[in-house]
Design a protein around this motif. Structure first.
Motif, PDB file in Angstrom:
ATOM      1  N   MET A 151      44.503  51.052  43.209  1.00  0.00           N
ATOM      2  CA  MET A 151      43.739  49.815  43.365  1.00  0.00           C
ATOM      3  C   MET A 151      44.217  48.780  42.349  1.00  0.00           C
ATOM      4  SD  MET A 151      39.582  49.358  43.195  1.00  0.00           S
ATOM      5  CE  MET A 151      38.929  48.806  44.777  1.00  0.00           C
ATOM      6  N   ARG A 152      44.458  47.556  42.815  1.00  0.00           N
ATOM      7  CA  ARG A 152      44.771  46.476  41.887  1.00  0.00           C
ATOM      8  C   ARG A 152      43.473  45.961  41.280  1.00  0.00           C
ATOM      9  NH1 ARG A 152      47.737  40.534  42.142  1.00  0.00           N
ATOM     10  NH2 ARG A 152      47.274  40.131  39.952  1.00  0.00           N
ATOM     11  N   LEU A 153      43.514  45.648  39.983  1.00  0.00           N
ATOM     12  CA  LEU A 153      42.351  45.150  39.284  1.00  0.00           C
ATOM     13  C   LEU A 153      42.571  43.686  38.920  1.00  0.00           C
ATOM     14  CD1 LEU A 153      41.791  48.152  36.843  1.00  0.00           C
ATOM     15  CD2 LEU A 153      40.874  47.845  39.153  1.00  0.00           C
ATOM     16  N   ALA A 154      41.659  42.838  39.365  1.00  0.00           N
ATOM     17  CA  ALA A 154      41.693  41.421  39.024  1.00  0.00           C
ATOM     18  C   ALA A 154      40.346  41.044  38.436  1.00  0.00           C
ATOM     19  CB  ALA A 154      41.996  40.574  40.258  1.00  0.00           C
ATOM     20  N   TYR A 155      40.362  40.163  37.457  1.00  0.00           N
ATOM     21  CA  TYR A 155      39.161  39.826  36.698  1.00  0.00           C
ATOM     22  C   TYR A 155      38.811  38.368  36.958  1.00  0.00           C
ATOM     23  CZ  TYR A 155      40.554  44.214  34.720  1.00  0.00           C
ATOM     24  OH  TYR A 155      40.920  45.530  34.589  1.00  0.00           O
ATOM     25  N   VAL A 156      37.609  38.150  37.470  1.00  0.00           N
ATOM     26  CA  VAL A 156      37.211  36.844  38.001  1.00  0.00           C
ATOM     27  C   VAL A 156      36.004  36.348  37.218  1.00  0.00           C
ATOM     28  CG1 VAL A 156      36.573  35.582  40.078  1.00  0.00           C
ATOM     29  CG2 VAL A 156      37.980  37.645  40.265  1.00  0.00           C
ATOM     30  N   THR A 157      36.149  35.186  36.582  1.00  0.00           N
ATOM     31  CA  THR A 157      35.076  34.693  35.738  1.00  0.00           C
ATOM     32  C   THR A 157      34.770  33.227  35.995  1.00  0.00           C
ATOM     33  OG1 THR A 157      34.366  34.337  33.447  1.00  0.00           O
ATOM     34  CG2 THR A 157      36.735  34.242  33.868  1.00  0.00           C
ATOM     35  N   ASN A 158      33.491  32.890  35.941  1.00  0.00           N
ATOM     36  CA  ASN A 158      33.060  31.494  36.034  1.00  0.00           C
ATOM     37  C   ASN A 158      33.213  30.759  34.709  1.00  0.00           C
ATOM     38  OD1 ASN A 158      32.396  30.957  38.674  1.00  0.00           O
ATOM     39  ND2 ASN A 158      30.190  30.946  38.376  1.00  0.00           N
ATOM     40  N   TYR A 199      39.710  49.985  49.451  1.00  0.00           N
ATOM     41  CA  TYR A 199      40.032  48.575  49.215  1.00  0.00           C
ATOM     42  C   TYR A 199      41.285  48.475  48.350  1.00  0.00           C
ATOM     43  CZ  TYR A 199      35.315  47.966  50.972  1.00  0.00           C
ATOM     44  OH  TYR A 199      34.190  48.003  51.764  1.00  0.00           O
ATOM     45  N   ASP A 200      42.105  47.448  48.591  1.00  0.00           N
ATOM     46  CA  ASP A 200      43.356  47.345  47.835  1.00  0.00           C
ATOM     47  C   ASP A 200      43.185  46.648  46.497  1.00  0.00           C
ATOM     48  OD1 ASP A 200      43.040  44.736  48.812  1.00  0.00           O
ATOM     49  OD2 ASP A 200      45.169  44.461  49.236  1.00  0.00           O
ATOM     50  N   THR A 201      42.149  45.803  46.369  1.00  0.00           N
ATOM     51  CA  THR A 201      41.975  45.015  45.155  1.00  0.00           C
ATOM     52  C   THR A 201      40.499  44.933  44.792  1.00  0.00           C
ATOM     53  OG1 THR A 201      43.867  43.642  45.784  1.00  0.00           O
ATOM     54  CG2 THR A 201      42.447  42.805  44.031  1.00  0.00           C
ATOM     55  N   ALA A 202      40.188  45.176  43.515  1.00  0.00           N
ATOM     56  CA  ALA A 202      38.834  44.932  43.011  1.00  0.00           C
ATOM     57  C   ALA A 202      38.812  43.579  42.323  1.00  0.00           C
ATOM     58  CB  ALA A 202      38.431  46.025  42.030  1.00  0.00           C
ATOM     59  N   LEU A 203      37.922  42.711  42.763  1.00  0.00           N
ATOM     60  CA  LEU A 203      37.735  41.400  42.148  1.00  0.00           C
ATOM     61  C   LEU A 203      36.525  41.520  41.226  1.00  0.00           C
ATOM     62  CD1 LEU A 203      38.260  39.162  45.323  1.00  0.00           C
ATOM     63  CD2 LEU A 203      39.968  40.086  43.729  1.00  0.00           C
ATOM     64  N   ILE A 248      44.233  33.846  46.792  1.00  0.00           N
ATOM     65  CA  ILE A 248      45.581  33.269  46.736  1.00  0.00           C
ATOM     66  C   ILE A 248      46.381  33.886  45.591  1.00  0.00           C
ATOM     67  CG2 ILE A 248      46.851  31.152  46.191  1.00  0.00           C
ATOM     68  CD1 ILE A 248      44.616  29.639  47.743  1.00  0.00           C
ATOM     69  N   ARG A 249      45.755  33.999  44.426  1.00  0.00           N
ATOM     70  CA  ARG A 249      46.472  34.480  43.250  1.00  0.00           C
ATOM     71  C   ARG A 249      46.720  35.993  43.282  1.00  0.00           C
ATOM     72  NH1 ARG A 249      46.925  31.055  38.703  1.00  0.00           N
ATOM     73  NH2 ARG A 249      46.058  28.985  39.087  1.00  0.00           N
ATOM     74  N   THR A 250      45.808  36.756  43.868  1.00  0.00           N
ATOM     75  CA  THR A 250      45.975  38.215  43.892  1.00  0.00           C
ATOM     76  C   THR A 250      46.705  38.712  45.131  1.00  0.00           C
ATOM     77  OG1 THR A 250      43.842  38.573  44.999  1.00  0.00           O
ATOM     78  CG2 THR A 250      43.847  38.523  42.576  1.00  0.00           C
ATOM     79  N   ARG A 251      46.777  37.884  46.182  1.00  0.00           N
ATOM     80  CA  ARG A 251      47.341  38.291  47.482  1.00  0.00           C
ATOM     81  C   ARG A 251      46.618  39.512  48.045  1.00  0.00           C
ATOM     82  NH1 ARG A 251      51.793  36.755  44.370  1.00  0.00           N
ATOM     83  NH2 ARG A 251      52.954  34.992  45.223  1.00  0.00           N
ATOM     84  N   ALA A 252      45.349  39.611  47.755  1.00  0.00           N
ATOM     85  CA  ALA A 252      44.555  40.742  48.243  1.00  0.00           C
ATOM     86  C   ALA A 252      44.466  40.712  49.763  1.00  0.00           C
ATOM     87  CB  ALA A 252      43.159  40.698  47.643  1.00  0.00           C
ATOM     88  N   LYS A 253      44.604  41.862  50.375  1.00  0.00           N
ATOM     89  CA  LYS A 253      44.453  41.983  51.828  1.00  0.00           C
ATOM     90  C   LYS A 253      43.079  42.537  52.193  1.00  0.00           C
ATOM     91  CE  LYS A 253      48.639  40.588  52.535  1.00  0.00           C
ATOM     92  NZ  LYS A 253      48.858  39.204  53.041  1.00  0.00           N
ATOM     93  N   ARG A 254      42.573  43.425  51.353  1.00  0.00           N
ATOM     94  CA  ARG A 254      41.245  44.009  51.572  1.00  0.00           C
ATOM     95  C   ARG A 254      40.518  44.063  50.233  1.00  0.00           C
ATOM     96  NH1 ARG A 254      37.819  46.179  54.853  1.00  0.00           N
ATOM     97  NH2 ARG A 254      36.804  48.195  54.537  1.00  0.00           N
ATOM     98  N   PRO A 255      39.976  42.933  49.801  1.00  0.00           N
ATOM     99  CA  PRO A 255      39.348  42.892  48.481  1.00  0.00           C
ATOM    100  C   PRO A 255      37.909  43.391  48.485  1.00  0.00           C
ATOM    101  CG  PRO A 255      39.313  40.717  49.467  1.00  0.00           C
ATOM    102  CD  PRO A 255      40.048  41.610  50.440  1.00  0.00           C
ATOM    103  N   LEU A 256      37.484  43.870  47.319  1.00  0.00           N
ATOM    104  CA  LEU A 256      36.100  44.242  47.077  1.00  0.00           C
ATOM    105  C   LEU A 256      35.622  43.486  45.854  1.00  0.00           C
ATOM    106  CD1 LEU A 256      33.654  46.181  47.704  1.00  0.00           C
ATOM    107  CD2 LEU A 256      34.620  47.680  45.931  1.00  0.00           C
ATOM    108  N   VAL A 257      34.610  42.653  46.026  1.00  0.00           N
ATOM    109  CA  VAL A 257      34.008  41.948  44.897  1.00  0.00           C
ATOM    110  C   VAL A 257      33.076  42.907  44.164  1.00  0.00           C
ATOM    111  CG1 VAL A 257      32.402  40.103  44.253  1.00  0.00           C
ATOM    112  CG2 VAL A 257      34.193  39.670  45.958  1.00  0.00           C
TER     113      VAL A 257
END
Length: 359
Positions: free
Chosen positions: A67-74, A34-38, A226-235
């Motif tokens: 792997m790009r690392l993105a941090y997603v919070t509620n 995967y290219d991005t971890a959410l 939209i913000r990460t431009r992920a092509k193949r993300p993994l939550v």
């Protein structure tokens, strides 16, 4: 730019394994697949002021693997820079652009409903205020300021006066967006009321339901991609009802780590829309291939373990004994339990086998 569903990766159900019954396998490390971890934060990367065990070194290794690392919070209370600073202090270097919050998803929803530059009644804190300003909207605190909409997110400062102003505005018919409806939040002292509890106060006063932006609903997933431009993300998350269900709703694969709130028993009882693609103990799973679960004659095998459902509706486990990886056992048990539940047999009794595994 307007984004449509066609722009968002993940247009179908996430993958699963064992002939459709259980967790999937991966022949390559997830950081390469995967290219991005959410990544969810609390319970995955940190627990309050401290990093979760193995998180810092695992994330650094995943980053080195490309792997790009993105941090997603509620959590809508803290601005992205404050979250990034906390991560950096823990040893996980992050920029504000690496953090995506439900406040940002909520602000985008509001911006689509009102004219540019509109006043918006803010019920929340600095994180939500910054998100509105980013979209060119003007946060106000009173109905007397002529807002065109109401947006509500968690902040410890929210009290009766703000809830009353929101109720007056919603009762007059203004659009109402909530960042999320999580009923509770974890704190250093225990579990406390979350934004969902505060939203319920306005709902009770007005009889109106808000539009919700945060996980597990699609606006949060769309904001993240939209913000990460992920092509193949993994939550990557620790909660079935927000992280994993959100991945399912977005049509992308997910990894559940058991470092947070979800227990093994809850995982085995998960309905289809809350079942992860992969299951692991912690974030070290990003660095290794994931084992396959195979089906044969009503039983499911992973590693040296074989799981099945007995005549009395109890889960059975045979094979590896005390020397095998208990998470391989859990993966096999997931396949057996989910298949039985989907076949109408109900959720099998897992208490005995989980106690033997220490899970």
């Amino acid at each position: 730019m307007t984004h449509t569903a066609a722009d968002i990766p993940g247009d179908g159900a996430p993958r699963d394994g064992a002939g459709g019954g259980g967790p999937a396998g991966s022949g390559r490390p997830l950081a390469e697949e995967y290219d991005t971890a959410l990544l969810d934060l609390d319970g995955v990367v940190y627990a309050g002021p401290h990093a979760v065990e193995h998180a810092v070194e695992s994330l650094e290794a995943a980053r080195r693997a490309g792997m790009r690392l993105a941090y997603v919070t509620n959590n809508a209370s803290r601005p992205p820079q404050a979250v990034a600073d906390h991560l950096t202090e823990l040893g996980v270097p992050a920029e504000a652009s690496d953090v995506i919050t439900s406040a940002q998803a909520a602000a985008r929803l509001v911006a689509g409903k009102v004219p540019a530059g509109s006043a918006v009644l803010l019920v929340g804190g600095r994180g939500l205020e910054e998100a509105l300003e980013e979209r060119g909207l003007r946060p106000v605190r009173s109905l007397d300021d002529g807002p065109a909409a109401v947006v509500q997110g968690y902040d410890p400062s929210v009290g009766w006066q703000q809830l009353a102003e929101a109720s007056y505005a919603v009762a007059r018919g203004l659009p109402w967006v909530a960042s999320n409806t999580d009923l509770t939040i974890p704190t250093a002292r225990g579990t406390a009321p979350g934004n969902g509890t505060l939203v319920a106060a306005v709902r009770t006063a007005t009889g109106v339901e808000p539009e919700v932006a945060g996980k597990p609903l699609p606006p949060m997933h769309q904001e993240t991609v939209i913000r990460t431009r992920a092509k193949r993300p993994l939550v990557v998350g620790d909660r079935l009802d927000t992280d994993i269900e959100g991945a399912f709703n977005g049509g992308v694969d997910s990894l559940l780590v058991l470092t947070g709130v979800t227990t093994a028993a809850q995982l085995l009882a998960a309905p289809p829309h809350q079942r992860p693609t992969y299951v692991a103990a912690d974030l070290r799973a990003l660095l290794v291939a994931q084992p396959d679960v195979t089906a044969a004659g009503g039983a499911y095998r992973c590693g040296g373990w074989t799981a099945s459902v007995g005549d009395g509706g109890q889960l059975r486990l045979d094979g590896a004994g005390s020397g095998g990886d208990p998470y391989d056992a859990l993966r096999a048990l997931c396949a057996a339990a989910w298949t039985a539940a989907d076949g109408g047999a109900g959720v099998p009794d897992a208490r005995k086998v989980l106690a033997e595994l220490g899970l």
